[in-house]
Scaffold this active site. Structure first.
Site, PDB file in Angstrom:
ATOM      1  N   GLY A  52       0.397  -1.612  -1.919  1.00 42.61           N
ATOM      2  CA  GLY A  52       1.741  -1.559  -2.483  1.00 42.61           C
ATOM      3  C   GLY A  52       2.727  -2.377  -1.674  1.00 42.61           C
ATOM      4  O   GLY A  52       2.389  -3.464  -1.220  1.00 42.61           O
TER       5      GLY A  52
ATOM      6  N   GLU B  53      -2.442  -2.642   2.326  1.00 44.74           N
ATOM      7  CA  GLU B  53      -2.587  -3.893   1.580  1.00 44.74           C
ATOM      8  C   GLU B  53      -1.258  -4.196   0.923  1.00 44.74           C
ATOM      9  O   GLU B  53      -0.891  -3.577  -0.064  1.00 44.74           O
ATOM     10  CB  GLU B  53      -3.695  -3.755   0.527  1.00 44.74           C
ATOM     11  CG  GLU B  53      -5.091  -3.592   1.102  1.00 44.74           C
ATOM     12  CD  GLU B  53      -5.653  -4.884   1.674  1.00 44.74           C
ATOM     13  OE1 GLU B  53      -5.138  -5.972   1.330  1.00 44.74           O
ATOM     14  OE2 GLU B  53      -6.604  -4.813   2.478  1.00 44.74           O
TER      15      GLU B  53
ATOM     16  N   CYS C 279      -0.151  -9.644  -5.825  1.00 43.32           N
ATOM     17  CA  CYS C 279       0.228  -9.798  -4.422  1.00 43.32           C
ATOM     18  C   CYS C 279      -0.186 -11.151  -3.860  1.00 43.32           C
ATOM     19  O   CYS C 279       0.365 -11.601  -2.869  1.00 43.32           O
ATOM     20  CB  CYS C 279      -0.349  -8.664  -3.591  1.00 43.32           C
ATOM     21  SG  CYS C 279      -2.106  -8.447  -3.851  1.00 43.32           S
TER      22      CYS C 279
END
Lengths: 490, 487
Positions: free
Chosen positions: A200, A222, A259
């Site tokens: 997140g 992460e 991401c």
């Protein structure tokens, strides 16, 4: 037994505590340690993705309007691969690693044994809600842990589907799903876990790590960051391939809500117009003249994020810099692929992770300056460069610190299980994928076997000069020193 | 005053960070040079180190060499030989789908690292992590423990004489300095000490998402299975006695905390323990200076309090005398003290050795599992099945069979705890890894292109990707040629 989401009562710290105790009881029984259990659960997980493709595709379509192909390619296929790799390699991963012992501890044999950590918590994200939930779970199971998964409440359909499917297919005495938002997460974080795996943002990651500190729980975080793409103009790169690969990584990955998606491009001033034109052409060939209607683009996940992205575009310093796109449809939560040229570095869009379909292009006089631009910000999760210049590649690899680097492509390192996936600095702590997932959920226990033979008296008092010399020689592993000491010459 | 410390710390961190940015610490030459300097430092200052350790802990020079100086030498030498190999990128195999491509793992330094070392092994626990941090190319700020003041000031005075002062800095001080340090952003924090302080360190680290390595302790048990061969029996007891009291008088994180033995063998064990205590440490232990003293009044008091419980005092079968003036506590053996007494619930960290009896030695596994995971488990046994059971059914940083402490010297084994005994590991290559980020690097070329990667999406592309992910190259070929049936 159904998963906990189906209970009507509120999920409190007490409920969480009961849940952890139940799972701990299973873990202590040793059931999850066996190879048999691990493989059977991995196979069950494989069945979930194999048998429920349509439901997964539908859930993701409902949560983020994700194009079915993206779901199949990036979530389902990736998970199948992860499962298969784990099933295939598990015996090998579980085998203790023999290591050499030194002269100092001779005679001895030593090995490193991988053992499960215990009961672990996986908190996942909404952008790849299936992959980012189950990929860590694969690692946790492979390593022999009991797991609680908390999927993101921002992708509710997927969260419910995960709760249902894991409830049906998996061993519920050791694998459970807890659905919910902040309250449920807080209740979970109050418990003692043996590992917390969080995917997140940096803000929540800090809360997770601080909660973990109370119980000395190790964490994998992460996160994301502003992943740059450097496009070198001086080395005759194939511009069409370059732009296509950038587009595939940016808009082709959940419409930039990933991401590792490119966050911004850095190129030279003179080359920027050419690059913009090429991007425009390819964007049109991929998504048509009216990208707001394209079925091949995900929508923005919710109105909060839509408002956040709108704010980035409405910045006075930025709104005049749009060179392509910029169209919005608030009712459908859609924003068209948007290019911005020469945005000021101190604007909001250049100081926050964008996480959406906006792609600013920053220009520099010389391409080498791009490294300073990147290094002036926090370390990103990924960094990309397109160039044929060998020196520039080497410089890039040497000077840019990021979770991962890809030269002449974007995002595909995610699919390579022989590469660790994870950040550094602000982009995260720890890594996973393939064997690295297994390691992330294992403790590497040192085991040393000795016999009763051959104990040097030097270990024990009373201490004498000869003992001292012999010890020095032994410690440094000097054979000549040992002989000398034994014969009393030093 | 406090403000001054704050400003000084801020300035130091800023300087270190700037120096790291110059990239000087990344070169092999710099790293090797610094490792050699560590070697020179210990070679040329052996006496000064011994002296400082004697002042702080009453450590005997041989103990000082065996447990501290020698360990540093070995580590530095090993790193010096291996650092270039460790730095080399590792190749990763790539799927054919991405042909042509190549992948590698490239270790890179993290940046500015903060090391907190502890007072019980104030030299090796300071220099060993420094060796790891330097090998990996980082710049270092170290705060030695204020509870070993002579060693702390030795490090503060000597490190700058040998190491690159721009890259390795020492800050001395206590809790207030710690607090100031923890307000800053580091790229890694390496902490050796107690779980209580570890929690504070990790909570502060969370503010900046700084990764931590926490080297803690715990109640390390020794399982004593009956050894029928008398010489093995003796050897085992000797090793226990050497490890319990010969290593800083039990003030060691991997020292033996208590022994588990079958009831019927306990008296034989205790007799032999007593015999070896006398043989190794003599009758006049204070005079002989062969044993370390307790580090300070506070710890002395803490240890005395453990014995105050009348039931605990009644369980003493050997020793028990204390000398407050010299901060010395005699090697003390206790038989079956109450299990709910503090001596059995807290890490002892001193010269008391409780012997706990069980009916069957196999029960010791359950006993160990009822407590938090220890840093080390020792087991003296020749029973192969029991060995396997211990390895697979208990959890600890390490397991050592038929010996004690030697795992610390084995550079090929990771050293570190699990659960309450810590997070992360070091020693040898593991130290290098602890202070490195393993960067994934993937190289691609711009020539070959797979069209189905790109939208607009179609059924053909979907099927292609499906096959590609399965690495079904034959199916892929058929699909491309239009020969494969669509399902």
């Amino acid at each position: 037994m159904l998963s906990d989401s189906h209970q009507n009562s509120k999920f409190t710290a007490e409920t969480a505590s009961t849940l952890v105790n139940e799972l701990r009881a299973t873990f202590v029984s040793g059931e999850t340690m066996s190879y048999k259990w691990r493989v059977s659960q991995l196979k069950q997980l494989y069945k979930i993705v194999e048998h429920h493709e349509q439901e997964i595709v539908d859930a993701l379509l409902s949560d983020i309007g994700k194009p079915p192909l993206e779901t199949v390619a990036y979530e389902i296929a990736m998970l199948k691969n992860s499962c298969k790799t784990a099933i295939k390699e598990l015996k090998h991963w579980m085998t203790p690693e023999k290591v050499q012992t030194s002269l100092t501890t001779f005679p001895a044999s030593a090995e490193i044994v991988s053992e499960p950590l215990g009961v672990v918590l996986v908190i996942s994200a909404w952008n790849y809600p299936f992959l980012l939930s189950l990929d860590p779970v694969i690692g946790a199971i492979a390593a022999g842990n009991a797991v609680v998964l908390k999927p993101s409440e921002i992708a509710p359909a997927t969260s419910a589907l995960l709760a249902k499917l894991l409830g049906e297919y998996m061993d519920n005495s050791s694998i459970r799903v807890v659905e919910g938002a902040v309250d449920e997460t807080s209740a979970l974080l109050q418990q003692k876990w043996d590992k917390i795996f969080y995917t997140g943002n940096g803000r929540v990651a800090r809360i997770v790590m601080a909660a973990a500190a109370k119980h000395l729980t190790p964490v994998v975080l992460e996160l994301g960051g502003k992943s740059p793409v450097v496009v070198d103009s001086n080395s005759n790169i194939n511009l069409q391939v370059t732009t296509r690969r950038i587009i595939a990584g940016k808009w082709g990955c959940n419409n930039g809500q990933a991401c590792i998606s490119p966050d911004y491009i850095i190129t030279t001033k003179d080359y920027a117009p050419k690059l913009v034109d090429a991007l425009k052409t390819e964007l049109e060939s991929f998504y048509g003249k009216n990208p707001l209607e394209s079925k091949d683009l995900s929508r923005i996940v919710n109105s909060n994020h839509f408002a956040r992205l709108t704010k980035l575009l409405d910045d006075d310093k930025v709104s005049s810099k749009i060179v392509h796109g910029g169209e919005k449809d608030e009712t459908k939560l859609r924003i068209s692929p948007t290019l911005l040229l020469d945005v000021p570095r101190d604007s909001l869009i250049m100081s926050e992770e964008i996480f959406g379909p906006l792609l600013p292009i920053v220009t520099v006089d010389k391409i080498e300056e791009s490294f300073d631009v990147i290094n002036s910000g926090p370390k990103p999760l990924a960094a990309y460069i397109f160039t044929n210049n060998k020196n520039l590649k080497e410089q890039f690899v040497k000077t840019i610190s990021a979770g991962g680097l890809v030269i002449n492509d974007t995002t595909i390192h995610l699919a390579v299980h022989t590469l660790p996936f994870g950040g550094v600095g602000d982009s995260g702590v720890g890594a996973y994928h393939g064997k690295f997932s297994f390691d992330a959920f294992s403790h590497k226990k040192a085991v040393l076997y000795r016999s009763f033979f051959g104990d040097a008296s030097i270990r024990y008092p009373p201490y004498t000069k000869t003992k001292f010399r012999l010890m020095k020689a032994l410690m440094t592993g000097s054979i000549i020193g040992i002989i000398r000491a034994i014969f009393g010459k030093s | 005053m406090n403000n001054n410390i704050g400003m000084e710390v801020e300035e130091t961190v800023r300087e270190l960070s700037q120096y790291f940015k110059t990239g000087k610490t990344k070169s092999v030459a710099w790293r090797k040079n610094q490792l050699q300097a560590v070697l020179d430092l210990v070679h040329e200052n052996e006496d000064a180190i011994s002296e400082a350790l004697y002042q702080d802990l009453g450590k005997h020079p041989v103990e000082a060499y065996r447990d501290e100086i020698g360990g540093v030498e070995k580590s530095a030498q090993n790193s010096l030989i291996s650092v270039e190999k460790w730095m080399a990128p590792k190749k990763s195999s790539m799927p054919l789908l991405f042909f042509p491509s190549k992948g590698e793992l490239l270790p890179e330094p993290l940046g500015v690292v903060l090391i907190f070392s502890s007072w019980n092994f104030p030299i090796v626990l300071a220099l060993d992590p420094i060796i790891g941090a330097i090998s990996a190319g980082n710049v270092v700020l170290i705060k030695p423990s204020e509870q070993a003041p002579a060693c702390s000031s030795f490090l503060a005075n000597t490190l700058p004489r040998y190491l690159d002062t721009n890259a390795v800095k020492v800050v001395e001080g206590g809790g207030d300095v710690c607090e100031k340090l923890l307000q800053h952003k580091f790229d890694k924090i390496f902490f050796t000490g107690s779980p209580r302080v570890a929690r504070i360190v990790m909570t502060s680290a969370a503010k900046n998402l700084t990764p931590v390595t926490l080297e803690l302790g715990g109640k390390c048990p020794a399982i004593f299975d009956y050894l029928s061969n008398p010489s093995d029996f003796k050897m085992a007891v000797k090793r226990i006695v050497g490890a319990k009291w010969g290593i800083c008088s039990g003030q060691a994180c991997i020292g033996i905390d208590y022994v588990l033995v079958e009831e019927k063998h306990s008296s034989e064990l205790i007799e032999l323990l007593k015999k070896f205590v006398r043989r190794l440490y003599g009758d006049n232990m204070i005079e002989s200076k062969v044993l370390s003293r307790i580090v300070n009044k506070q710890h002395f008091q803490r240890l005395c309090n453990l014995l105050k419980d009348p039931l605990v005092a009644a369980s003493i079968v050997h020793g028990g005398s204390v000398d407050e003036a010299n901060l010395f506590i005699e090697p003390t053996i206790l038989l079956d003290p109450p299990l709910d007494a503090e001596i059995m619930t807290e890490e002892i960290f001193g010269p008391f050795l409780p012997v706990i009896t069980v009916n069957k030695i196999q029960e010791s596994i359950e006993f160990i599992n009822s407590k938090p995971k220890p840093l080390a488990i020792y087991a003296f046994t020749k029973d192969k099945t029991f060995k396997r059971k211990i390895v697979s059914e208990t959890s600890s940083g390490s397991v050592t069979f038929n010996d004690t402490l030697v795992q610390f010297l084995c550079d090929t084994l990771p050293f570190g705890g699990v659960g309450q005994s810590g997070i992360g590991r070091y020693h040898g290559k593991y130290s290098f890894d602890t202070f490195s980020h393993e960067k994934a690097v993937m190289h691609r070329y711009l020539c070959l292109e797979i069209e189905p990667r790109y939208p607009p999406w179609s059924k053909f592309k979907l099927e292609f990707i499906r096959l590609a992910y399965r690495f079904n190259y034959f199916g892929l070929a058929l699909h491309m040629l239009g020969l494969k049936k669509q399902n």
